[in-house]
Design an enzyme around this catalytic site. Sequence first.
Site, PDB file in Angstrom:
ATOM      1  CG  HIS A  57     -11.937   0.965   6.805  1.00 36.86           C
ATOM      2  ND1 HIS A  57     -13.315   1.007   6.759  1.00 36.86           N
ATOM      3  CD2 HIS A  57     -11.566  -0.012   5.939  1.00 36.86           C
ATOM      4  CE1 HIS A  57     -13.755   0.088   5.909  1.00 36.86           C
ATOM      5  NE2 HIS A  57     -12.715  -0.544   5.413  1.00 36.86           N
TER       6      HIS A  57
ATOM      7  CE  LYS B 250     -20.454  -1.539   4.077  1.00 38.35           C
ATOM      8  NZ  LYS B 250     -20.240  -2.726   4.786  1.00 38.35           N
TER       9      LYS B 250
ATOM     10  CE1 TYR C   2      -3.195  -2.869   0.162  1.00 36.83           C
ATOM     11  CE2 TYR C   2      -3.425  -2.538   2.534  1.00 36.83           C
ATOM     12  CZ  TYR C   2      -3.763  -3.229   1.388  1.00 36.83           C
ATOM     13  OH  TYR C   2      -4.677  -4.252   1.441  1.00 36.83           O
TER      14      TYR C   2
END
Length: 338
Positions: free
Chosen positions: A78, A96, A57
Site C-alpha cells: 500500500h 484498509k 501499475y
Amino acid sequence: MTELRWGLLAAGTIAAHFAAGVEESKHGVLTAVAARSADRARDFAARFEIPKAYGSYEDLLADPDVDAVYVSTPHAMHKEWAIAAAEAGKHVLCEKPLTVTAAEAEEVIGAAREHDVFLMEAFMYRLHPQTRRLVELIASGAIGEVRAVDTTFSFDSNPEETARLGDPALGGGGILDVGCYCTSLARLVAQAATGQDAVEPVEVSGMAKLSRTGVDEYATGLLRLPGDILATISCGIRLAREDGIRVFGTQGQLHVPRPAWIHPLRTPGTSQIILTPSSGEPKVIEVEATQGVFAREADHVAAHVDDRQAPELTWAETLANMRTLDRWREAVGYGRPS
C-alpha cells in the site's frame, strides 16, 4: 459533485467489489485497471467493460485519463503504490489498513499533502447508514453514558488459498486484516460518546495465538478509551466466531448482530440495531441502505475530493487507528513465531 475517472491498481476480489460499486455510483466511471499480469488485467477489464487494461501499475499511473486510483494490493504494498499515485498527481482511495505501520501511514499522508491530492483509507463500513445510526444513538444518550463496547470480526480461512494472510512480509494476520475494523469501531463508539475526534486508547493490552511465521491467527485486545470506556476487540483469520457489536451504557445496550462490514450488507437492503433499555423490552431499529456501500464510498470520494480529506475518515483518524494497531500487535508479540 465531481465526476471521477477511476483507475484500479490490482485486479483481485476486493477490486471487483469496488468496480461493481463504481458502476452503481452516481459520480464515478471505470477508466483503467492494472495487474501484474496483462492477461489478468484484460480479463478483468472485459468483465467490467473497462476501456483500458495495463500489465503494470506504472503504466496506469502515467495515464492522463485517470483522475483517482483505488489501491487494493496486499497490505505491505500500500505504501509504495499510494505514494507513487500521489506523486503522479492522482487522488487516492487505499484499502484498509492504509499501511502496515503508523510510520508508513505518515509517509503516505505526507506525499498526499506534498502533491496536493485527495487521500482516504477505505473503511467503507464507516459510510453505511447502519454505522451512522449507531453513532447517532450513542451521541443522543439512548443508552445513557457508555461504559463498554465488545466487537468481533473473525473468520476461518484455508492457509493454502490465503497464503498472504500467513506471511508477515505481506502484513499477514488477523489484526491488520480484520482487527482494524474492530479498533476503528471501538474508537468510533468512544468518539460518539465523548464528542472527541480521532481518539486513541489510554491503555492497550492483548493476547493472540501466533502462527509458526509469527502472524496472529486469532487475537483479543483490551482497550481503555477516553471516558473510561473499556473495549474488548477480537479478530481472527483461522477461527470462525460470531461477528457483532455490543455497546453497554448506564441505561441500556445496543446490539448490532450483523455489522456493516460483513458481505451481505455491502449491497442495498435493510439491517438492524437492537436497543434494549435497562428497564424495558428490546426495540429493533431497522436501517435502510438504498445504495451499495462501495458505490457510496466512490461517491463520498467524489464529494470531498476538492477538500483533500473526507470528514468521516480524516488523516488524523487514520493515524490514530494505525497507532492503535501498532500497539495491539506489539502487545500480542506479533512477529515472534510460536
